[in-house]
Design an enzyme around this catalytic site. Structure first.
Site, PDB file in Angstrom:
ATOM      1  N   SER A  63       0.850  -1.195   0.000  1.00  0.00           N
ATOM      2  CA  SER A  63       0.000   0.000   0.000  1.00  0.00           C
ATOM      3  C   SER A  63       0.883   1.241   0.000  1.00  0.00           C
ATOM      4  O   SER A  63       1.674   1.461   0.927  1.00  0.00           O
ATOM      5  CB  SER A  63      -0.899   0.016   1.239  1.00  0.00           C
ATOM      6  N   HIS A  75      -1.237  -1.344  -4.238  1.00  0.00           N
ATOM      7  CA  HIS A  75      -2.531  -0.983  -3.653  1.00  0.00           C
ATOM      8  C   HIS A  75      -2.543   0.523  -3.409  1.00  0.00           C
ATOM      9  O   HIS A  75      -1.665   1.059  -2.727  1.00  0.00           O
ATOM     10  CB  HIS A  75      -2.696  -1.758  -2.348  1.00  0.00           C
ATOM     11  N   ASP A  81      -4.757   3.713  -2.030  1.00  0.00           N
ATOM     12  CA  ASP A  81      -5.892   4.063  -1.171  1.00  0.00           C
ATOM     13  C   ASP A  81      -6.375   5.473  -1.471  1.00  0.00           C
ATOM     14  O   ASP A  81      -5.708   6.449  -1.130  1.00  0.00           O
ATOM     15  CB  ASP A  81      -5.463   3.970   0.299  1.00  0.00           C
ATOM     16  N   MET A  86      -8.944   8.323  -0.632  1.00  0.00           N
ATOM     17  CA  MET A  86      -9.846   8.718   0.473  1.00  0.00           C
ATOM     18  C   MET A  86     -10.334  10.141   0.244  1.00  0.00           C
ATOM     19  O   MET A  86      -9.589  10.996  -0.234  1.00  0.00           O
ATOM     20  CB  MET A  86      -9.105   8.659   1.806  1.00  0.00           C
ATOM     21  N   HIS A 139      -8.297   1.161  -4.155  1.00  0.00           N
ATOM     22  CA  HIS A 139      -9.274   0.964  -3.072  1.00  0.00           C
ATOM     23  C   HIS A 139      -9.924   2.315  -2.793  1.00  0.00           C
ATOM     24  O   HIS A 139      -9.275   3.211  -2.272  1.00  0.00           O
ATOM     25  CB  HIS A 139      -8.508   0.415  -1.852  1.00  0.00           C
ATOM     26  N   MET A 173     -12.161   4.770  -0.905  1.00  0.00           N
ATOM     27  CA  MET A 173     -12.850   5.061   0.354  1.00  0.00           C
ATOM     28  C   MET A 173     -13.485   6.437   0.210  1.00  0.00           C
ATOM     29  O   MET A 173     -13.007   7.439   0.747  1.00  0.00           O
ATOM     30  CB  MET A 173     -11.856   4.995   1.515  1.00  0.00           C
ATOM     31  N   MET A 217     -11.602  -5.917   5.125  1.00  0.00           N
ATOM     32  CA  MET A 217     -10.749  -4.996   5.882  1.00  0.00           C
ATOM     33  C   MET A 217     -10.508  -5.565   7.279  1.00  0.00           C
ATOM     34  O   MET A 217     -11.445  -5.976   7.962  1.00  0.00           O
ATOM     35  CB  MET A 217     -11.429  -3.631   6.039  1.00  0.00           C
ATOM     36  N   ASP A 262      -6.664  -6.428   4.221  1.00  0.00           N
ATOM     37  CA  ASP A 262      -6.033  -5.104   4.225  1.00  0.00           C
ATOM     38  C   ASP A 262      -6.132  -4.489   5.623  1.00  0.00           C
ATOM     39  O   ASP A 262      -7.237  -4.268   6.107  1.00  0.00           O
ATOM     40  CB  ASP A 262      -6.754  -4.221   3.194  1.00  0.00           C
TER      41      ASP A 262
HETATM   42  C1  DX5 Z   1      -6.514   1.758   5.378  1.00  0.00           C
HETATM   43  C2  DX5 Z   1      -6.026   1.322   4.032  1.00  0.00           C
HETATM   44  C3  DX5 Z   1      -4.885   0.398   4.023  1.00  0.00           C
HETATM   45  C4  DX5 Z   1      -3.627   0.886   4.682  1.00  0.00           C
HETATM   46  C5  DX5 Z   1      -2.981  -0.315   5.290  1.00  0.00           C
HETATM   47  O1  DX5 Z   1      -7.743   2.381   5.235  1.00  0.00           O
HETATM   48  O2  DX5 Z   1      -7.078   0.688   3.316  1.00  0.00           O
HETATM   49  O3  DX5 Z   1      -4.605  -0.060   2.691  1.00  0.00           O
HETATM   50  O4  DX5 Z   1      -2.716   1.492   3.816  1.00  0.00           O
HETATM   51  O5  DX5 Z   1      -1.910   0.119   6.028  1.00  0.00           O
HETATM   52  P1  DX5 Z   1      -1.141  -0.801   7.082  1.00  0.00           P
HETATM   53  O6  DX5 Z   1      -0.535  -1.921   6.322  1.00  0.00           O
HETATM   54  O7  DX5 Z   1      -0.171   0.152   7.654  1.00  0.00           O
HETATM   55  O8  DX5 Z   1      -2.180  -1.272   8.083  1.00  0.00           O
HETATM   56 ZN    ZN Z   2      -6.574  -0.131   1.369  1.00  0.00          ZN
END
Ligand code: DX5
Ligand code: ZN
Length: 221
Positions: free
Chosen positions: A9, A33, A35, A37, A66, A68, A137, A175
């Site tokens: 990620s 990956h 993210d 947001m 991903h 969010m 998740m 994740d």
């Molecule tokens: C959180 C994200 C994850 C995050 C995971 O909302 O979806 O992908 O980057 O990070 P770690 O591996 O640090 O938990």
């Molecule tokens: Zn994620």
């Protein structure tokens, strides 16, 4: 089960050196990956199309985005144009994703559904036949660096059982809080794609971290 795949990620990478960070782990990993947001579905803001397009220009790795955000379905075409390969949307914001799954397919994107920790497997069950991937998740979405929630493991088991019993070619991704200690638990429960941010990019040796993660997962088999 398919061989385990590792999806670093980028949230935990140094954004000022994103290209170098990607190139450093590129030969060792299976996908990236990303993210996205919006400060609304989750209380954090990250990045959008310009960063995805820059990552696309820097690598040929498969890009797993991903989302969010509260209106993820509005962005599929832009994501495709930016170079995304897979988009995953939260079932909590799109409780009936049949149409958006069709749209993704039409424009050539792989499609997945995401479940936050409190959301039961039953909420996605009617749609599993339309997806390429289910993301379970193991932390509340929004931030990297949180502790893995072992209470989601029965949901991973339920997803694995459902997918296998129907013969659906659906990947099961985990994740949040993935480390050499927690990844084997998720593998035993049936996960085959492992997202890890902190455990890879905050390690002084990211390549070593990916290798250690892979051997921890493979030790289960
Ligand atoms: C959180 C994200 C994850 C995050 C995971 O909302 O979806 O992908 O980057 O990070 P770690 O591996 O640090 O938990
Ligand atoms: Zn994620």
């Amino acid at each position: 089960m398919k061989p385990a795949r590792i999806a670093p990620s980028l949230l935990a990478a140094d954004f000022a050196r994103l290209g170098e960070e990607v190139h450093s782990i590129e030969p060792e990993v299976d996908m990236l990956h990303l993210d996205v947001m919006d400060g609304h579905f989750v209380p954090n803001l990250t990045f959008g199309m310009p960063v995805i397009a820059s990552v696309r220009a820097a690598t040929s790795l498969y890009l797993d985005c991903h989302l969010m955000t509260t209106n993820p379905d509005a962005y599929l075409e832009e994501l495709k144009a930016a170079g995304a390969d897979l988009v995953t949307l939260h079932i909590e914001v799109i409780p009936n994703p049949t149409k958006v799954a069709e749209l993704a397919r039409e424009i050539g994107l792989d499609f997945g559904l995401v479940l936050s920790p409190p959301t039961p497997f039953e909420s996605v069950e009617p749609f599993v036949e339309y997806v390429d991937l289910l993301l379970i998740m193991s932390v509340h979405p929004g931030f990297g660096g949180q502790a893995f929630k072992p209470e989601v493991l029965p949901k991973v088991e339920a997803a694995r059982k459902f997918v296998d019993s129907h013969g659906f070619p659906v990947d099961i991704q985990i994740d949040g809080g993935i480390t050499t200690r927690t990844a084997p638990l998720a593998r035993e429960a049936g996960a085959d794609v492992f997202v890890a941010g902190t455990a890879i990019f905050r390690d002084p040796d990211p390549v070593g971290a990916v290798r250690r993660l892979r051997s921890a997962i493979e030790s289960v088999e």
